[in-house]
Design a protein around this motif. Sequence first.
Motif: not given
Length: 387
Positions: A76-86, A88-95, A152-160
């Motif tokens: 669960a801890v690892s998944g939380a970190i990876l989700n946050a990386m998605f 703020f760190g991913a900018h397309g399918l490749q990442a 709905a008015s937020w950027p999608w990143q905080p929702s994740m």
Amino acid sequence: MPPVFSIILAQLFGTSLWFAANGAAGDLMHAWHLTAADIGLLTNAVQLGFIIGTLTFSLSGLADRFAASRIFAVCAVSGAILNAMFAFGAHGLQAGLPLRFAIGICLAGIYPLSMKLIVSWVPDRAGNALSQLIGMQTIGVALPYGVRAVGASWPWQPSMLVSSALALIAAAMIWRLGDGPHLVRAAGAGSLDIRRLLSIFAIPNFRAAALGYFGHMWELYAFWTLVPTFIIVSGVASQSTAALSGWSFVVTAAGAIGCMAGGLWSKRIGSARVAAAALATSALCCALFPLSGTWGMSAKILLLLAWGISVVADSPHFSALSAKACPPEMVGSALAFQNAIGFAISMVSIQIGAGIVENWGSTVAWLLLPGPLLGLMGLRRLIKAGA
């Protein structure tokens, strides 16, 4: 807090990671220039990671060699970190795809291990308790849609990030709870032989429950992936609106009602009959949805809700039936192995469905119909046995 309540609440929080990207699908399609098929790829990256993770746990024996609560917390801890990386760190399918794949591996330490934790605490009430557990998982899957509708008015990143925060809370809850007194395996036990693991399919009742589960899995995750599309083509909501996220949450989360009601009903008629009733209802919804184009809006919404309620109501009963049929010392590995096969099946229906939905529209629902029909065939033996 009672152990079962702690486990099911942690399951809700932890599994919110599962469809975190789907909850932001509209934003991702716009920002990353994705298609519906690309969203299917992101979903299937999670499914593939889950399969690899469950196979690792089952074939190595990790699911039965180490404390389920510790595996859950670490994942669960690892998944939380990876989700946050998605976020703020991913900018397309490749990442994005590798990160969603890794989250799927983490979920393999959350979902099947939650089932083992339930059995370790209340083996005599496994059917009803697992119904509550899967009900919470269903709400967890739906939760990103609800968060997106509210924000709905937020950027999608905080929702994740909400899903990441909830997963951290889940880890703390289960770490503190620990394992129950049942189904404990010696710490020094070796890994399972693949032939021994496959031998559980020689047990008639396990084989029947597994066949029912595999048919159920052809439908379930493809339905959840396509829920926003079904809502759009039925005219209930339009693309990229808060209403679409809101209805997607309601239709998906409605499955929790089916799980809870099925758990109570199973006390009277048994798990096999509850699973069969759910499969028959979802099969009827599959068949009717493409024919509902001329129906009134209320009738379309009721059909979607009935489908959302029934499509997952059978899930906990397959787990309970399988756990009951296999040797106690193999429950964790057997459920993980069964999950791996079921999720491999789901990858096929998800990718086909996401790939053809833009051309097929509502008739894509008929692609899902063979699943519940196959599941009903598998359950015949268990119904006759009164399981």
